[in-house]
Design a protein around this motif. Structure first.
Motif, mmCIF file in Angstrom:
data_model
loop_
_atom_site.group_PDB
_atom_site.id
_atom_site.type_symbol
_atom_site.label_atom_id
_atom_site.label_comp_id
_atom_site.label_asym_id
_atom_site.label_seq_id
_atom_site.Cartn_x
_atom_site.Cartn_y
_atom_site.Cartn_z
ATOM 1 N N ASN A 74 -5.504 16.640 -6.767
ATOM 2 C CA ASN A 74 -5.658 15.196 -6.921
ATOM 3 C C ASN A 74 -6.349 14.932 -8.257
ATOM 4 O O ASN A 74 -7.518 15.229 -8.436
ATOM 5 C CB ASN A 74 -6.502 14.635 -5.769
ATOM 6 N N LYS A 75 -5.601 14.351 -9.198
ATOM 7 C CA LYS A 75 -6.140 14.163 -10.551
ATOM 8 C C LYS A 75 -6.155 12.706 -10.964
ATOM 9 O O LYS A 75 -6.061 12.384 -12.145
ATOM 10 C CB LYS A 75 -5.318 14.982 -11.551
ATOM 11 N N GLY A 76 -6.272 11.838 -10.002
ATOM 12 C CA GLY A 76 -6.296 10.430 -10.369
ATOM 13 C C GLY A 76 -6.456 9.557 -9.152
ATOM 14 O O GLY A 76 -6.835 10.008 -8.073
ATOM 15 N N GLU A 77 -6.148 8.290 -9.330
ATOM 16 C CA GLU A 77 -6.268 7.327 -8.248
ATOM 17 C C GLU A 77 -5.169 7.567 -7.211
ATOM 18 O O GLU A 77 -3.999 7.636 -7.538
ATOM 19 C CB GLU A 77 -6.161 5.903 -8.796
ATOM 20 N N SER A 78 -5.579 7.699 -5.966
ATOM 21 C CA SER A 78 -4.620 7.995 -4.909
ATOM 22 C C SER A 78 -3.924 6.727 -4.417
ATOM 23 O O SER A 78 -4.556 5.688 -4.239
ATOM 24 C CB SER A 78 -5.323 8.674 -3.727
ATOM 25 N N ASP A 79 -2.619 6.851 -4.233
ATOM 26 C CA ASP A 79 -1.882 5.844 -3.475
ATOM 27 C C ASP A 79 -1.801 6.397 -2.053
ATOM 28 O O ASP A 79 -1.667 7.587 -1.868
ATOM 29 C CB ASP A 79 -0.460 5.667 -4.025
ATOM 30 N N ASP A 80 -1.869 5.541 -1.098
ATOM 31 C CA ASP A 80 -1.861 5.990 0.295
ATOM 32 C C ASP A 80 -0.527 5.663 0.944
ATOM 33 O O ASP A 80 -0.353 4.571 1.487
ATOM 34 C CB ASP A 80 -3.018 5.326 1.061
ATOM 35 N N PRO A 81 0.442 6.601 0.927
ATOM 36 C CA PRO A 81 1.722 6.305 1.576
ATOM 37 C C PRO A 81 1.612 6.246 3.097
ATOM 38 O O PRO A 81 2.521 5.766 3.764
ATOM 39 C CB PRO A 81 2.622 7.469 1.125
ATOM 40 N N ALA A 82 0.491 6.722 3.643
ATOM 41 C CA ALA A 82 0.311 6.683 5.105
ATOM 42 C C ALA A 82 0.068 5.256 5.602
ATOM 43 O O ALA A 82 0.483 4.897 6.706
ATOM 44 C CB ALA A 82 -0.841 7.587 5.518
ATOM 45 N N GLN A 83 -0.632 4.452 4.803
ATOM 46 C CA GLN A 83 -0.792 3.016 5.064
ATOM 47 C C GLN A 83 -1.125 2.675 6.527
ATOM 48 O O GLN A 83 -0.385 1.981 7.210
ATOM 49 C CB GLN A 83 0.474 2.258 4.639
ATOM 50 N N LYS A 84 -2.247 3.218 6.975
ATOM 51 C CA LYS A 84 -2.755 2.884 8.320
ATOM 52 C C LYS A 84 -1.781 3.219 9.436
ATOM 53 O O LYS A 84 -1.713 2.534 10.460
ATOM 54 C CB LYS A 84 -3.135 1.395 8.405
ATOM 55 N N ALA A 85 -1.017 4.282 9.250
ATOM 56 C CA ALA A 85 -0.032 4.669 10.261
ATOM 57 C C ALA A 85 -0.706 4.981 11.595
ATOM 58 O O ALA A 85 -0.155 4.691 12.661
ATOM 59 C CB ALA A 85 0.767 5.886 9.781
#
Length: 208
Positions: A74-85
């Motif tokens: 992880n080398k930056g700002e994370s996007d969360d594809p899980a989105q409160k699944a």
């Protein structure tokens, strides 16, 4: 032809235990009868298990190996594809809507596939200045798949374990499923991803 009766043993022989578990749980909606046929089983296997899930895991591992020798960072700002699944799945289970809960898990896997299309890792890989972004995209995918596998584990335990084994991690506890970013940065995925579900030809299956 198999006739009008379909035996669970025959389904398992052709498709495996977890595929049958998925089919029965997913195709038996709350308060309704379900329909089982060899044709529908093959359709679900090919579209949901082989394509949506299996192809996602294979692509993610293959790109991690191709671009970073299998190391996931992880080398930056994370996007969360899980989105409160987790909340969506838990909400369906609270109402005993098992089929809907499984649908929500596969919404997560479909979201991860869409995330690949949106971020285009193969394009990022051509630009050295975007190498950190590429690393983070692949990290987000591995993390999203890990969360999805952990949610899937009660329904398809063998498949979930195969997924996390290939990602070199473990099934998350329910206390940790909502937390995005727990996959150890610097971890290494398997060098040779295993095909989770092989596509089947409906005519060949019915003929047998």
């Amino acid at each position: 032809s198999k006739g009008n009766v379909i035996y669970a043993e025959d389904l398992i022989k052709f498709f495996g235990v977890d595929a049958v578990r998925y089919f029965v749980l997913h195709e038996m909606p709350f308060e309704n009868d379900g329909v089982i046929s060899w044709e529908l089983m093959v359709e679900r296997l090919n579209s949901d298990l082989a394509n949506t899930l299996g192809n996602l895991v294979n692509r993610t591992i293959s790109m991690s190996n191709k671009y970073f020798g299998g190391v996931v960072e992880n080398k930056g700002e994370s996007d969360d594809p899980a989105q409160k699944a987790y909340k969506r799945v838990a909400g369906k289970m609270d109402d005993l809507r098992v089929a809907d809960a499984i649908t929500e898990i596969f919404v997560l896997f479909k979201r991860c596939n869409k995330y690949i299309d949106e971020t285009e890792p193969w394009v990022l890989a051509k630009d050295e200045a975007k190498k950190d972004r590429l690393a983070t995209v692949l990290y987000n995918l591995v993390e999203g798949i890990t969360i999805g596998a952990s949610l899937l584990e009660p329904y398809m335990p063998q498949t979930a374990e195969k997924i996390v084994a290939q990602l070199n991690t473990q099934i998350r506890s329910f206390d940790d499923i909502e937390k995005f970013g727990l996959y150890p940065s610097g971890n290494k995925v398997t060098e040779k991803p295993e095909i989770l579900f092989a596509r089947q030809d409906v005519e060949e299956v019915v003929a047998k």
